[in-house]
Scaffold this motif. Structure first.
Motif, mmCIF file in Angstrom:
data_model
loop_
_atom_site.group_PDB
_atom_site.id
_atom_site.type_symbol
_atom_site.label_atom_id
_atom_site.label_comp_id
_atom_site.label_asym_id
_atom_site.label_seq_id
_atom_site.Cartn_x
_atom_site.Cartn_y
_atom_site.Cartn_z
ATOM 1 N N GLU A 431 0.828 -1.213 0.000
ATOM 2 C CA GLU A 431 0.000 0.000 0.000
ATOM 3 C C GLU A 431 0.858 1.257 0.000
ATOM 4 O OE1 GLU A 431 -2.361 -0.405 3.454
ATOM 5 O OE2 GLU A 431 -3.649 -1.992 2.635
ATOM 6 N N ARG A 432 2.043 1.180 0.582
ATOM 7 C CA ARG A 432 2.934 2.346 0.656
ATOM 8 C C ARG A 432 3.980 2.342 -0.463
ATOM 9 N NH1 ARG A 432 2.292 4.414 5.982
ATOM 10 N NH2 ARG A 432 0.115 3.970 6.487
ATOM 11 N N GLY A 433 3.755 1.525 -1.492
ATOM 12 C CA GLY A 433 4.667 1.536 -2.630
ATOM 13 C C GLY A 433 5.927 0.732 -2.433
ATOM 14 N N GLU A 434 5.992 -0.110 -1.402
ATOM 15 C CA GLU A 434 7.147 -0.962 -1.161
ATOM 16 C C GLU A 434 6.787 -2.400 -1.515
ATOM 17 O OE1 GLU A 434 10.078 0.297 -0.271
ATOM 18 O OE2 GLU A 434 9.198 2.309 -0.184
ATOM 19 N N ARG A 435 7.765 -3.280 -1.484
ATOM 20 C CA ARG A 435 7.515 -4.672 -1.809
ATOM 21 C C ARG A 435 8.216 -5.569 -0.804
ATOM 22 N NH1 ARG A 435 11.844 -7.205 -3.983
ATOM 23 N NH2 ARG A 435 13.613 -5.897 -4.612
ATOM 24 N N VAL A 436 7.773 -6.816 -0.764
ATOM 25 C CA VAL A 436 8.459 -7.802 0.059
ATOM 26 C C VAL A 436 9.785 -8.121 -0.614
ATOM 27 C CG1 VAL A 436 8.383 -10.146 0.959
ATOM 28 C CG2 VAL A 436 6.289 -8.769 0.898
ATOM 29 N N ASP A 438 13.336 -9.674 -2.024
ATOM 30 C CA ASP A 438 13.771 -10.996 -2.445
ATOM 31 C C ASP A 438 14.395 -11.714 -1.242
ATOM 32 O OD1 ASP A 438 12.979 -10.368 -5.001
ATOM 33 O OD2 ASP A 438 14.984 -9.747 -5.662
ATOM 34 N N GLY A 439 14.120 -13.005 -1.164
ATOM 35 C CA GLY A 439 14.596 -13.772 -0.020
ATOM 36 C C GLY A 439 13.491 -14.034 0.977
ATOM 37 N N PHE A 440 12.397 -13.254 0.876
ATOM 38 C CA PHE A 440 11.211 -13.478 1.704
ATOM 39 C C PHE A 440 10.051 -13.888 0.798
ATOM 40 C CE2 PHE A 440 13.697 -10.685 4.403
ATOM 41 C CZ PHE A 440 13.471 -11.166 5.673
ATOM 42 N N VAL A 441 9.100 -14.617 1.364
ATOM 43 C CA VAL A 441 7.880 -14.969 0.634
ATOM 44 C C VAL A 441 6.687 -14.518 1.453
ATOM 45 C CG1 VAL A 441 8.938 -16.941 -0.532
ATOM 46 C CG2 VAL A 441 7.789 -17.280 1.678
ATOM 47 N N ARG A 442 5.618 -14.221 0.759
ATOM 48 C CA ARG A 442 4.380 -13.836 1.432
ATOM 49 C C ARG A 442 3.671 -15.090 1.927
ATOM 50 N NH1 ARG A 442 0.188 -9.461 0.225
ATOM 51 N NH2 ARG A 442 -1.737 -10.282 1.127
ATOM 52 N N ALA A 443 3.212 -15.064 3.170
ATOM 53 C CA ALA A 443 2.507 -16.212 3.730
ATOM 54 C C ALA A 443 1.134 -16.340 3.090
ATOM 55 C CB ALA A 443 2.374 -16.069 5.238
ATOM 56 N N GLU A 444 0.665 -17.557 2.974
ATOM 57 C CA GLU A 444 -0.647 -17.816 2.400
ATOM 58 C C GLU A 444 -1.752 -17.611 3.419
ATOM 59 O OE1 GLU A 444 -1.179 -18.321 -0.729
ATOM 60 O OE2 GLU A 444 0.983 -18.259 -1.134
ATOM 61 N N SER A 445 -1.384 -17.717 4.719
ATOM 62 C CA SER A 445 -2.394 -17.654 5.771
ATOM 63 C C SER A 445 -1.890 -16.757 6.881
ATOM 64 C CB SER A 445 -2.678 -19.059 6.315
ATOM 65 O OG SER A 445 -3.381 -18.991 7.536
ATOM 66 N N ALA A 446 -2.823 -16.192 7.625
ATOM 67 C CA ALA A 446 -2.464 -15.346 8.758
ATOM 68 C C ALA A 446 -2.679 -16.045 10.078
ATOM 69 C CB ALA A 446 -3.278 -14.056 8.731
ATOM 70 N N SER A 447 -2.728 -17.369 10.053
ATOM 71 C CA SER A 447 -3.044 -18.094 11.278
ATOM 72 C C SER A 447 -1.811 -18.733 11.887
ATOM 73 C CB SER A 447 -4.078 -19.187 10.976
ATOM 74 O OG SER A 447 -3.555 -20.098 10.021
#
Length: 458
Positions: A431-436, A438-447
């Motif tokens: 939302e603030r124009g940044e990205r995750v 390289d070397g990190f992945v976005r989690a599929e779940s928040a649990s």
């Protein structure tokens, strides 16, 4: 403590004989007395410190020759430097202060001096001749900042601004007898040289993907708490993070002793003030945080939260001052949150406990944990995202942790382990124009543990 007589502490009558004095010490005293007889005090008073030292060294070299003192070139150089150090400098502290590896000097009485180099404390063989010499050095140090310390006011804590002797500046704490039972006690903390994030990566204190994640977090205006024990590198990390603050924003820094060094153009530095000898005039961190809110800051950087100012800091983070930074003394990331909650309750404002929990949950985004290893190494050991909201129990999700048993690069042991990034954090960055990075992945779940090992506690 009496002041100096004559120029720069040299007594024309010469000091009284000291029991157990060595021949070297006697020679130094003798040359100091001869030096006073040779120099023009009014002329020296018009020179700056560098010019004064040059003039005194020239006179001393002449005195050594005329007195028929036979020395090698190295011995003569060392003798002249020692006499000048005692005459216009800080005596045995001069060579220590000149050592860039020294970060802290601890004097426990005139004959016991310890230093910290690269995180390791060691005793050095040199010391002051007697308490009188140490007291003169203390007087010279505190007088540079218009402070005094004596039997009526036996403690002082002051910041020394950068100068030719202390290019980084320092913080000095002095305690005199009868409070200090083993003689005058002095602690000099030399402000750390500023390290950029690239240098911390090169030193192995942090890895490159984590550094990029922290840069994105600062750009995205996340509120960050740097946690760690004494001398774990909190100020160094805070300085490195501050380098990511945008140049166009108004930044207000608040510290007990001004150690931060920001390159941005629009920076306002505030520093606390202790009470005077009458017990009046004290200005605390909390006073400055409250005042900073009236100064239209875009970001607030508090060197350390350790009292009721934590409540004001949390409220500031939650009311239009996103992207603020602070440090706290704690041994783990969850301890850091508990400390903030406890310190916020120390305010004179009667805030219900559940409301304090809500303040922390609403204000803090990232908690960074630093340690100092037994070998002196300082390292980031955990970065966690606080995903809990409102009055829920705290839930921290690890993004990075240091595993001393993991296989490192080039066959070494110890490595940074990265975890999936919580979806809410990934969304904030995007939302603030940044990205995750390289070397990190976005989690599929928040649990729970599906997201970087989420830990819930009350």
């Amino acid at each position: 403590m009496s002041g100096y007589r004559g120029f720069a502490g040299i007594d024309p009558a010469g000091p009284e004989p000291v029991a157990g004095e060595t021949s070297d010490e006697l020679l130094v005293r003798r040359l100091k007395r001869l030096l006073l007889e040779e120099v023009d005090l009014s002329e020296l008073g018009r020179l700056d410190e560098s010019q004064r030292r040059t003039r005194l060294e020239r006179v001393l070299n002449h005195l050594v020759s005329t007195e028929g003192i036979i020395l090698s070139t190295r011995e003569r150089t060392n003798l002249v430097r020692r006499v000048v150090d005692e005459a216009v400098g800080l005596g045995v502290l001069e060579p220590i202060l000149a050592d860039p590896a020294v970060s802290e000097i601890m004097i426990n009485g005139h004959d016991t001096v310890y230093v910290e180099r690269y995180g390791v404390v060691e005793r050095i063989p040199s010391g002051f001749t007697n308490n009188e010499q140490l007291l003169q050095t203390i007087d010279r140090i505190v007088s540079t900042v218009n402070r005094r310390v004596d039997e009526s006011s036996p403690m002082v804590d002051a910041r020394l601004p950068p100068d030719s002797r202390l290019p980084r500046g320092a913080r000095v704490n002095v305690v005199l007898p009868p409070l200090a039972l083993r003689g005058p006690t002095v602690t000099i903390r030399l402000f750390p040289r500023r390290y950029g994030m690239d240098e911390l990566v090169q030193r192995g204190s942090i890895d490159r993907p984590t550094a990029e994640l922290l840069e994105a977090a600062v750009h995205a205006r996340l509120n960050v708490v740097v946690s760690g024990g004494t001398a774990s590198g909190k100020t160094t990390m805070l300085n490195a993070l501050s380098a990511f603050l945008p140049d166009h924003e108004r930044i207000v820094t608040i510290e007990d002793a001004a150690e931060l060094s920001l390159d941005q153009e629009h920076v306002v530095q505030l520093e606390t003030r202790p009470a005077n000898v009458e017990g009046r005039g004290e200005v605390t961190i909390r006073d400055l945080v409250r005042n900073a809110l009236r100064m239209r800051p875009d970001r607030i950087v508090v060197g350390e939260c350790r009292g009721g100012e934590a409540l004001d800091m949390l409220q500031a983070m939650n009311t239009g001052h996103e992207g603020s930074l602070t440090t706290v003394h704690a041994n783990t990331t969850d301890d850091a949150l508990a400390r903030l909650e406890t310190m916020a309750s120390m305010s004179e404002v009667d805030v219900p406990f559940h409301a304090l929990r809500e303040q922390v949950n609403s204000s803090i985004d990232l908690v960074l944990q630093l340690i100092r290893s037994p070998d002196g190494t300082r390292r980031l050991v955990e970065v966690s995202y606080l995903s809990s909201r409102r009055r829920d129990d705290f839930v921290l999700h690890r993004l990075v942790h240091w595993d001393p048993r993991a296989a490192g690069p080039s066959g070494t042991t110890g490595n940074f382990v990265r975890h999936p990034v919580h979806p809410a954090l990934a969304d904030r960055l995007e939302e603030r124009g940044e990205r995750v990075p390289d070397g990190f992945v976005r989690a599929e779940s928040a649990s729970g543990a599906d997201v970087g090992g989420g830990v819930s506690w009350s």
